[in-house]
Scaffold this motif. Sequence first.
Motif, PDB file in Angstrom:
ATOM      1  N   ARG A 278       0.822  -1.218   0.000  1.00 20.78           N
ATOM      2  CA  ARG A 278       0.000   0.000   0.000  1.00 20.78           C
ATOM      3  C   ARG A 278       0.848   1.255   0.000  1.00 20.78           C
TER       4      ARG A 278
ATOM      5  N   CYS B  13      -3.740  -5.449  -2.232  1.00 23.98           N
ATOM      6  CA  CYS B  13      -4.350  -6.591  -2.910  1.00 23.98           C
ATOM      7  C   CYS B  13      -5.787  -6.196  -3.264  1.00 23.98           C
TER       8      CYS B  13
ATOM      9  N   PHE C 236      -8.600  -7.476  -3.138  1.00 24.15           N
ATOM     10  CA  PHE C 236      -9.716  -7.845  -2.252  1.00 24.15           C
ATOM     11  C   PHE C 236      -9.607  -7.212  -0.876  1.00 24.15           C
TER      12      PHE C 236
HETATM   13  S1  SF4 Z   1      -4.305  -8.236   2.101  1.00 25.90           S
HETATM   14 FE1  SF4 Z   1      -2.648  -7.400   0.803  1.00 25.90          FE
HETATM   15  S2  SF4 Z   1      -2.885  -5.149   0.833  1.00 25.90           S
HETATM   16 FE2  SF4 Z   1      -4.092  -6.021   2.519  1.00 25.90          FE
HETATM   17  S3  SF4 Z   1      -2.746  -5.900   4.280  1.00 25.90           S
HETATM   18 FE3  SF4 Z   1      -2.503  -7.962   3.419  1.00 25.90          FE
HETATM   19  S4  SF4 Z   1      -0.802  -7.819   1.980  1.00 25.90           S
HETATM   20 FE4  SF4 Z   1      -1.439  -5.716   2.447  1.00 25.90          FE
END
Ligand code: SF4
Length: 341
Positions: free
Chosen positions: A47, A56, A58
């Motif tokens: 992020r 990601c 989702f």
């Molecule tokens: S799901 Fe992906 S974007 Fe969300 S915290 Fe985990 S690694 Fe980071």
Amino acid sequence: MSSDPIIFDRSDGQELRINMIGSWLKKEFGRKIVKLSIDGGFTCPNRDGTKGTGGCLFCSDSGSGDMASRVDASSIRTALDDQIRLLSDKWPEAGYIAYFQNHTNTYAPADHLRELFYAALEQPDVLGLAIATRSDCISDEVLQLLEELNEKTFLWVELGLQTIHDETAQAMNLCHTRSDYDDSLMRLQSRGIRVVTHLILGLPGETKEMMLDSVRYACRIPHLFTQRPCEPPPLSAQNPCEPPQLFGLKLHMLNVVRNSRLPSLYPDYVPFDSIDEYTDLLIRAIELVPPQITIHRISGDAPRPALLAPDWSWQKRTILNEIHRKMRERNTWQGRCAPTL
Ligand code: SF4
């Protein structure tokens, strides 16, 4: 392959044919153990631009942990006390595991992590830690800290793998690969640290066999792959038949949630059409998982207001009951189709 059903627990008036972590912990600690969700205020390299931006596809703004209490080292004790007070009427004898859930819980300098994790352990009813992270975020210093914590308390590290298929990982903007996972798994397990692998069923573009191959891979039974053979994980390079060392597996359907990027990029995508379709696949997956591996989740838990699809996945109790009912009816159990190791 065994022909006698394995029953993992007969409490609560029903036969449990899955090695659920709740029952396992109860046996291990001799009392009910409850996980307390903690948001340690971390971010994520997917992020902040280090590995990617936007996260990601989702993942919600909260970093996939919408129920957690936000804390820092000075407030964590109060937050844990408050959660325990609320739960103690229901479970007066319970012990607790502080579960660092949101975002990437090893994505900070080791000194900062040390302060936070040790502050959690100062709560006398907290008997262990569960730390969720990305497999590309375990530096040598962090690994050393985890090894130290593992000697002092009950610990597991949850690695978000989600899928073994790198093309899906790329499409979902995971910004990590299967080989990142293999590497971290080996480094953690070689230090005796328990690992729980997190997989998501129903990612766009994946067939059911691809999903099952992710389960086979995580359980280190790649010779049972039905589709695209992958290189076996390097963990058992010396002896590919050694018993699985994975401590746990977390499996659930993809939840398409508001505040994630998935709905705009895959409009109207629905991972499974019905509870029946999902539970059939989940049972096929569970049959592949060796009985020693603890199962940490078999359904999603997205908050209902945030959930777009599947529109039934908030019915957690119904889904769990259906899985247990079908397993009894089919006389099947966790590991029924796993190789004898
Ligand atoms: S799901 Fe992906 S974007 Fe969300 S915290 Fe985990 S690694 Fe980071």
